[in-house]
Design a protein around this motif. Structure first.
Motif, PDB file in Angstrom:
ATOM      1  N   ARG A 167      58.724  23.707 -33.670  1.00  0.00           N
ATOM      2  CA  ARG A 167      57.206  24.273 -33.661  1.00  0.00           C
ATOM      3  C   ARG A 167      56.349  22.884 -33.082  1.00  0.00           C
ATOM      4  NH1 ARG A 167      57.113  27.219 -39.450  1.00  0.00           N
ATOM      5  NH2 ARG A 167      58.178  29.331 -38.672  1.00  0.00           N
ATOM      6  N   LYS A 168      56.632  22.016 -33.546  1.00  0.00           N
ATOM      7  CA  LYS A 168      55.717  20.703 -33.139  1.00  0.00           C
ATOM      8  C   LYS A 168      55.682  20.633 -31.774  1.00  0.00           C
ATOM      9  CE  LYS A 168      54.380  16.033 -34.657  1.00  0.00           C
ATOM     10  NZ  LYS A 168      54.677  15.011 -35.930  1.00  0.00           N
ATOM     11  N   LEU A 169      57.032  20.376 -31.143  1.00  0.00           N
ATOM     12  CA  LEU A 169      57.250  20.571 -29.647  1.00  0.00           C
ATOM     13  C   LEU A 169      56.557  21.486 -28.820  1.00  0.00           C
ATOM     14  CD1 LEU A 169      60.848  19.453 -29.453  1.00  0.00           C
ATOM     15  CD2 LEU A 169      59.060  18.041 -28.757  1.00  0.00           C
ATOM     16  N   GLN A 170      56.618  22.721 -29.440  1.00  0.00           N
ATOM     17  CA  GLN A 170      55.966  24.138 -28.642  1.00  0.00           C
ATOM     18  C   GLN A 170      54.514  23.780 -28.819  1.00  0.00           C
ATOM     19  OE1 GLN A 170      57.803  27.152 -31.127  1.00  0.00           O
ATOM     20  NE2 GLN A 170      59.415  27.471 -29.679  1.00  0.00           N
ATOM     21  N   LYS A 184      60.168  12.372 -16.103  1.00  0.00           N
ATOM     22  CA  LYS A 184      60.243  11.742 -17.557  1.00  0.00           C
ATOM     23  C   LYS A 184      59.196  11.008 -18.162  1.00  0.00           C
ATOM     24  CE  LYS A 184      63.931   9.930 -20.176  1.00  0.00           C
ATOM     25  NZ  LYS A 184      65.182   9.147 -20.332  1.00  0.00           N
ATOM     26  N   GLU A 185      58.846   9.898 -17.517  1.00  0.00           N
ATOM     27  CA  GLU A 185      57.875   9.025 -18.014  1.00  0.00           C
ATOM     28  C   GLU A 185      56.570   9.816 -18.575  1.00  0.00           C
ATOM     29  OE1 GLU A 185      58.025   5.747 -19.212  1.00  0.00           O
ATOM     30  OE2 GLU A 185      60.160   6.391 -18.989  1.00  0.00           O
ATOM     31  N   ASP A 186      56.080  10.606 -17.658  1.00  0.00           N
ATOM     32  CA  ASP A 186      54.885  11.602 -17.815  1.00  0.00           C
ATOM     33  C   ASP A 186      55.067  12.210 -19.255  1.00  0.00           C
ATOM     34  OD1 ASP A 186      53.471  10.314 -15.904  1.00  0.00           O
ATOM     35  OD2 ASP A 186      54.012  12.191 -14.444  1.00  0.00           O
ATOM     36  N   LEU A 187      56.296  12.906 -19.552  1.00  0.00           N
ATOM     37  CA  LEU A 187      56.667  13.898 -20.320  1.00  0.00           C
ATOM     38  C   LEU A 187      56.808  12.981 -21.669  1.00  0.00           C
ATOM     39  CD1 LEU A 187      57.235  16.572 -21.431  1.00  0.00           C
ATOM     40  CD2 LEU A 187      59.632  16.381 -20.479  1.00  0.00           C
ATOM     41  N   VAL A 188      57.431  11.855 -21.591  1.00  0.00           N
ATOM     42  CA  VAL A 188      57.481  10.710 -22.625  1.00  0.00           C
ATOM     43  C   VAL A 188      56.293  10.487 -23.299  1.00  0.00           C
ATOM     44  CG1 VAL A 188      58.220   8.560 -23.384  1.00  0.00           C
ATOM     45  CG2 VAL A 188      59.961  10.050 -22.160  1.00  0.00           C
ATOM     46  N   GLY A 189      55.366  10.126 -22.153  1.00  0.00           N
ATOM     47  CA  GLY A 189      53.935   9.621 -22.700  1.00  0.00           C
ATOM     48  C   GLY A 189      53.319  10.871 -23.403  1.00  0.00           C
ATOM     49  N   ILE A 190      53.575  11.967 -23.042  1.00  0.00           N
ATOM     50  CA  ILE A 190      52.851  13.026 -23.833  1.00  0.00           C
ATOM     51  C   ILE A 190      53.501  13.346 -25.115  1.00  0.00           C
ATOM     52  CG2 ILE A 190      52.471  15.609 -23.845  1.00  0.00           C
ATOM     53  CD1 ILE A 190      52.201  15.447 -20.843  1.00  0.00           C
ATOM     54  N   ARG A 197      58.678   6.436 -29.983  1.00  0.00           N
ATOM     55  CA  ARG A 197      59.106   6.390 -28.715  1.00  0.00           C
ATOM     56  C   ARG A 197      60.567   6.831 -28.281  1.00  0.00           C
ATOM     57  NH1 ARG A 197      56.942   5.410 -23.033  1.00  0.00           N
ATOM     58  NH2 ARG A 197      59.056   5.103 -22.055  1.00  0.00           N
ATOM     59  N   SER A 198      61.358   5.996 -29.117  1.00  0.00           N
ATOM     60  CA  SER A 198      63.060   6.661 -29.044  1.00  0.00           C
ATOM     61  C   SER A 198      63.171   8.126 -29.283  1.00  0.00           C
ATOM     62  CB  SER A 198      63.333   6.063 -30.239  1.00  0.00           C
ATOM     63  OG  SER A 198      63.322   6.435 -31.557  1.00  0.00           O
ATOM     64  N   ASP A 199      62.268   8.922 -30.116  1.00  0.00           N
ATOM     65  CA  ASP A 199      62.617  10.296 -30.273  1.00  0.00           C
ATOM     66  C   ASP A 199      61.734  11.037 -29.033  1.00  0.00           C
ATOM     67  OD1 ASP A 199      63.738   9.801 -32.768  1.00  0.00           O
ATOM     68  OD2 ASP A 199      61.919  10.380 -33.848  1.00  0.00           O
ATOM     69  N   ALA A 200      60.736  10.450 -28.370  1.00  0.00           N
ATOM     70  CA  ALA A 200      60.255  11.086 -27.478  1.00  0.00           C
ATOM     71  C   ALA A 200      61.005  11.220 -26.149  1.00  0.00           C
ATOM     72  CB  ALA A 200      58.785  10.410 -27.125  1.00  0.00           C
ATOM     73  N   GLU A 201      61.900   9.889 -26.001  1.00  0.00           N
ATOM     74  CA  GLU A 201      62.769   9.935 -24.988  1.00  0.00           C
ATOM     75  C   GLU A 201      63.860  10.764 -25.004  1.00  0.00           C
ATOM     76  OE1 GLU A 201      63.826   5.855 -24.810  1.00  0.00           O
ATOM     77  OE2 GLU A 201      62.125   5.232 -23.667  1.00  0.00           O
ATOM     78  N   GLU A 202      64.295  11.110 -26.484  1.00  0.00           N
ATOM     79  CA  GLU A 202      65.500  12.023 -26.527  1.00  0.00           C
ATOM     80  C   GLU A 202      64.840  13.224 -26.315  1.00  0.00           C
ATOM     81  OE1 GLU A 202      68.137  13.383 -30.490  1.00  0.00           O
ATOM     82  OE2 GLU A 202      67.011  11.640 -30.514  1.00  0.00           O
ATOM     83  N   TYR A 203      63.784  13.891 -26.741  1.00  0.00           N
ATOM     84  CA  TYR A 203      63.106  14.981 -26.847  1.00  0.00           C
ATOM     85  C   TYR A 203      62.957  15.370 -25.226  1.00  0.00           C
ATOM     86  CZ  TYR A 203      62.879  15.078 -31.761  1.00  0.00           C
ATOM     87  OH  TYR A 203      62.985  15.045 -33.182  1.00  0.00           O
TER      88      TYR A 203
END
Length: 397
Positions: A167-170, A184-190, A197-203
């Motif tokens: 739900r948080k991602l949505q 990927k870097e733009d998405l990780v930044g969002i 950071r580690s979770d953001a990269e995985e997601y």
């Protein structure tokens, strides 16, 4: 067929139960609620059953009548539709229709029905493209003859995350029309604004690999069409144009230093246009005042932006109803008069049409230049309240 294939209902549903309980359901997830209502109905006395039917008839019958026959009229009016649904169900070969009485699941079909329903749920998940247009929903689900195909999910079920994280991602992605188009870097930044950071990269890796995000983000569709903030409506409109292949500048400064700012400037190569986003829900009227402002303020103030050529202007609105469309031609005439023959054409379209265009381009894997070409091909001083209408106009050439 999901309903009838239940042990709790003894693997049958009567025509009367379909008429009074199934046909008044509005969502697929009401199956448990409807099942419980049918069980309650079966366990009631005849008098109680009649009262239940009467209450349903009074609640759901909206046709004007000169009499007051209540449940009997409701049954007469809707049982034929129930009969049609039962015939369609029987045509699948999975259930048996005892004419005029009930749908029945035979023992040999129980497991087959269960498996078929699971496959169909995965292949055709609930599709919110009906918010854009029924035609886009049909095409995306492969329900029209011209684009018959499997949906983007095929037989792959969406990956599962914890409900809270999902739900948080949505919520984070709801303002991004096509997350898979981001680097990927733009998405990780969002994502990093809400996750480590580690979770953001995985997601980010999961999102970029997830087939559902290669299509139009349906959460974005729902959010955009129900947007209550003028600022977010403008931003989301800009995000759609970006996904269509344009370079987007939000609230660019006017060349002459004037405080007047257009909402969006979109460019492709050496050409560009300006967009006025209007979050008008009921109807949008291109008034003489709006037309004058476009011709005497916006167009002159942004002409020659970054040494490129302005070739169009446009209005994007949340409304399905347009008025003052003839003023598009008036803007063109006023511009020619004010700028010594300089001519620029306009377009007026609603948010559903813009979403429909993006959805069509993504689904048909069109390149940015092709997407931009379709949009520019529709700039003919006309208005469009549906994507189908826009595409028909473009195909005229």
């Amino acid at each position: 067929m999901k309903l009838v294939n239940q042990e709790s209902l003894d693997y049958y549903v009567t025509k009367e139960e379909i008429t009074y309980f199934v046909m008044v359901a509005q969502k697929d997830n009401q199956i448990k609620e409807i099942t419980e209502s049918i069980i309650n109905f079966r366990n009631s006395s005849v008098e109680e059953q009649n009262k239940l039917k009467q209450n349903i008839a009074e609640k759901f019958e909206h046709r004007e009548r000169s009499d007051n026959k209540g449940a009997r009229d409701f049954n007469t009016a809707h049982s034929d539709v129930a009969h049609t649904f039962m015939l369609i169900s029987e045509y699948t070969g999975l259930v048996k229709y005892v004419r005029g009485k009930a749908l029945i699941v035979e023992n040999s079909k129980k497991e087959e029905i269960k498996n078929e329903m699971e496959i169909l749920d995965a292949k055709y998940p609930f599709n919110k493209r009906y918010l854009i247009s029924l035609q886009r929903m049909f095409e995306n689900n492969g329900l029209d003859v011209d684009s018959y195909k499997a949906s983007s999910f095929h037989n792959i079920k969406p990956a599962t995350n914890s409900l809270k994280t999902k739900r948080k991602l949505q919520s984070i992605l709801k303002n991004i029309p096509t997350p898979s188009m981001l680097d990927k870097e733009d998405l990780v930044g969002i994502l990093n604004e809400e996750f480590p950071r580690s979770d953001a990269e995985e997601y980010a890796d999961e999102i970029l690999a997830d087939i559902q995000y290669k299509a139009l983000n349906i959460n974005f569709v729902e959010s955009y069409l129900n947007e209550n903030s003028d600022h977010q409506f403008e931003k989301s409109t800009g995000n759609i144009f970006k996904a269509l292949g344009f370079e987007v500048t939000m609230h660019p400064k006017a060349l002459n230093g004037e405080r007047t700012e257009i909402d969006i400037l979109i460019s492709y190569g050496n050409v560009y246009g300006i967009i006025d986003a209007k979050r008008y829900k009921d109807k949008f009227t291109l008034s003489a005042s709006f037309a004058s402002h476009m011709a005497s303020e916006y167009i002159p103030n942004y002409k020659g932006y970054e040494d490129k050529e302005m070739v169009f202007y446009g209005y994007v609105t949340a409304s399905n109803e347009f008025r003052g469309v003839k003023n598009l031609e008036k803007i063109k005439r006023l511009t020619e008069r004010n700028l010594q023959g300089y001519s620029v054409d306009g377009i007026m379209l609603n948010s559903k049409t813009l979403l429909g265009l993006l959805d069509y381009c993504i689904e048909n894997e069109l390149m940015p230049e092709q997407r931009v070409s379709i949009f520019l091909g529709a700039v003919k001083n006309k208005s469009f309240s549906s994507f189908e209408q826009l595409l028909k106009e473009v195909n005229k050439g």
